[in-house]
Design an enzyme around this catalytic site. Structure first.
Site, PDB file in Angstrom:
ATOM      1  CB  THR A  12      -6.554  27.630 -10.117  1.00 55.48           C
ATOM      2  OG1 THR A  12      -6.196  26.408  -9.468  1.00 55.48           O
ATOM      3  CG2 THR A  12      -5.419  28.637  -9.981  1.00 55.48           C
ATOM      4  N   GLY A  54     -12.177  27.900  -9.480  1.00 58.90           N
ATOM      5  CA  GLY A  54     -13.042  28.391  -8.411  1.00 58.90           C
ATOM      6  C   GLY A  54     -14.451  28.744  -8.821  1.00 58.90           C
ATOM      7  CE1 TYR A  89      -9.016  13.808 -11.419  1.00 62.70           C
ATOM      8  CE2 TYR A  89      -9.239  11.761 -10.179  1.00 62.70           C
ATOM      9  CZ  TYR A  89      -9.347  13.138 -10.249  1.00 62.70           C
ATOM     10  OH  TYR A  89      -9.770  13.851  -9.159  1.00 62.70           O
TER      11      TYR A  89
END
Length: 252
Positions: free
Chosen positions: A17, A19, A155
């Site tokens: 994922t 990618g 984050y």
């Protein structure tokens, strides 16, 4: 005499994922070069088309939003129909934003956590039934989960949660003989700075990051990709671990 040389990952089937760029794409390139079949995901069709062109016929590119459970379910169905079973899963999709703590909105907070934490959690959950015994799952965390870095508190929180999830899933998936580890990149030269800020500012930022790093340089995407493949395939007696790829920035 058969002189054909098989690649290290000949016939392996891997899902990545996130990618379509950066070290997700670099990992896919290394796999394809060594004979594997890969399925990559991303949210941008143009980026996926470009990645597919670079990877060739051993790659499948799928538009999928890591924050949406419907997309994750659809991805699992696609993986099952295309590959049946898979040998490794690299859960790499993620986003960041640079915002002072006082300015973070509820919307921004929810978006970061949805993509960086909820998405990986349910991606693993939905794809576990398709993972072969002995396979490896690799999640992308970040040095931000152990360092107090300004402007990326949301984050950092999302990646710290993912670090904890790595341990929990590693324990829960042991009966299935599936290993779960994390790769923790530091400052990697993926080209994202040049796309997000003016060129001169990007160069200044990269110079400062290099100066502050113990190895006095930025990392290369391939260095992260090599660590991912080690965790996915070679680290057969390792699970629940986090592998820093950061020039020593989080360690010394």
């Amino acid at each position: 005499m058969n002189t054909t040389t098989k690649g290290k990952y000949e016939g392996k089937r891997v899902v990545i994922t996130g990618g379509s760029s950066g070290f997700g794409l670099e990992t896919a390139k290394l796999l394809v070069d060594e004979g594997a079949y890969v399925m990559i995901t991303g949210r941008n069709q143009a980026s996926l088309d470009s990645a597919k062109k670079q990877l060739g016929s051993n790659a499948i590119a799928v538009v999928s939003d890591a924050s949406k459970l419907n997309d994750i379910n659809a991805l699992a169905d696609r993986v099952k129909s295309e590959f049946g079973k898979i040998d490794a899963l690299f859960v790499n999709a993620g986003v960041t934003s640079f915002v002072p703590f006082e300015s973070v909105t509820e919307e921004a907070y929810d978006e970061i956590l949805a993509i960086n934490t909820k998405g990986p959690y349910f991606t693993v959950q939905k794809l576990v039934p398709l993972l072969n015994e002995g396979s490896g799952v690799v999640l992308t965390t970040s040095v931000a989960n152990v360092l107090g870095i300004p402007l990326i508190s949301t984050y950092a929180a999302s990646k710290a949660a993912l670090r904890s999830i790595t341990r929990s899933l590693a324990r829960e998936l042991l009966p299935r003989k599936i290993r779960v580890n994390a790769v923790s990149p530091g400052p990697i030269d993926t080209g994202i700075l040049e796309k997000s800020i003016p060129a001169e500012a990007a160069e200044q930022t990269k110079a400062q990051m290099s100066h502050e790093n113990p190895m006095l340089r930025l990392g290369e995407p391939r260095e992260v990709a090599n660590a991912v493949l080690f965790l996915a395939f070679d680290a057969t007696y390792t699970t629940g671990a986090e592998f820093p790829v950061d020039g020593g920035g989080s360690q010394i």
